[in-house]
Design a protein around this motif. Structure first.
Motif, short mmCIF file in Angstrom:
data_model
loop_
_atom_site.label_atom_id
_atom_site.label_comp_id
_atom_site.label_asym_id
_atom_site.label_seq_id
_atom_site.Cartn_x
_atom_site.Cartn_y
_atom_site.Cartn_z
N VAL A 49 41.38 30.20 30.80
CA VAL A 49 39.85 30.85 31.32
C VAL A 49 39.87 31.59 32.28
O VAL A 49 39.97 32.92 32.69
N MET A 50 40.58 30.78 33.79
CA MET A 50 41.45 31.74 34.54
C MET A 50 42.09 33.31 34.85
O MET A 50 41.60 34.31 35.15
N ARG A 51 42.99 33.41 33.38
CA ARG A 51 43.55 34.83 33.01
C ARG A 51 42.68 35.63 32.47
O ARG A 51 42.89 36.90 32.64
N LYS A 52 41.95 35.56 31.87
CA LYS A 52 40.65 35.97 30.97
C LYS A 52 39.97 36.52 32.03
O LYS A 52 39.90 37.81 31.55
N ILE A 53 39.11 35.61 32.68
CA ILE A 53 38.94 35.92 34.63
C ILE A 53 39.52 37.67 34.81
O ILE A 53 38.21 38.50 35.23
N VAL A 54 40.55 37.52 35.44
CA VAL A 54 41.35 37.80 35.93
C VAL A 54 41.68 39.26 34.94
O VAL A 54 41.12 40.23 35.81
N SER A 55 41.94 39.48 34.16
CA SER A 55 41.63 40.49 32.71
C SER A 55 40.41 40.69 32.87
O SER A 55 40.38 42.42 32.98
N MET A 56 39.30 40.37 33.01
CA MET A 56 38.19 40.77 32.97
C MET A 56 37.83 41.86 34.39
O MET A 56 36.99 42.97 34.09
N ARG A 57 38.13 41.27 35.37
CA ARG A 57 37.64 42.33 36.22
C ARG A 57 38.57 43.42 36.97
O ARG A 57 38.41 44.16 37.68
N LYS A 58 40.11 43.51 36.20
CA LYS A 58 40.57 44.77 36.30
C LYS A 58 39.53 45.79 35.36
O LYS A 58 39.81 46.94 36.25
N ARG A 59 38.74 45.96 34.80
CA ARG A 59 38.19 46.44 34.01
C ARG A 59 36.74 46.45 34.68
O ARG A 59 36.55 46.14 35.02
N LYS A 60 36.50 48.29 34.67
CA LYS A 60 35.33 48.79 35.31
C LYS A 60 34.03 47.79 34.49
O LYS A 60 33.89 47.20 33.05
N PRO A 61 32.87 47.66 34.98
CA PRO A 61 31.82 46.77 34.35
C PRO A 61 31.39 47.24 33.25
O PRO A 61 31.20 46.82 32.76
N HIS A 62 31.31 48.93 33.15
CA HIS A 62 30.80 49.51 31.89
C HIS A 62 31.77 49.19 31.05
O HIS A 62 31.36 49.17 29.63
N GLU A 63 32.89 48.72 31.08
CA GLU A 63 34.01 48.85 30.02
C GLU A 63 33.84 47.97 29.34
O GLU A 63 33.89 47.15 28.14
#
Length: 88
Positions: A49-63
């Protein structure tokens, strides 16, 4: 600078050596990241889950919002979304 057959050997060597140094630094950083995840796991955190969150935080909010909307659409199409719209 030595020019061998149209190739500036000294400059080429310098570029190759820079890349090699950066590759080594990248390996050290990757090992450090692995250690942080291992420490987090040892403290009871879900690393997947942490890896997924790190991946999500790399993207822009609209993406991220667009991806979540498509995910929701697909989950509904497959009958995998609960009554509130969340995956069951």
């Amino acid at each position: 600078m030595v020019d061998t057959g149209g190739v500036a050997a000294d400059q080429l060597r310098a570029f190759i050596e820079r890349v090699e140094r950066l590759e080594e630094e990248k390996k050290v950083i990757a090992d450090d990241i692995k250690d942080v995840y291992a420490e987090a796991k040892g403290n009871g955190f879900d690393v997947k889950v942490m890896r997924k969150i790190v991946s999500m935080r790399k993207r822009k909010p609209h993406e991220r919002e667009e991806e979540e909307a498509v995910m929701d659409l697909y989950l509904h199409a497959l009958g995998m979304a609960g009554p509130s719209g969340d995956p069951e």
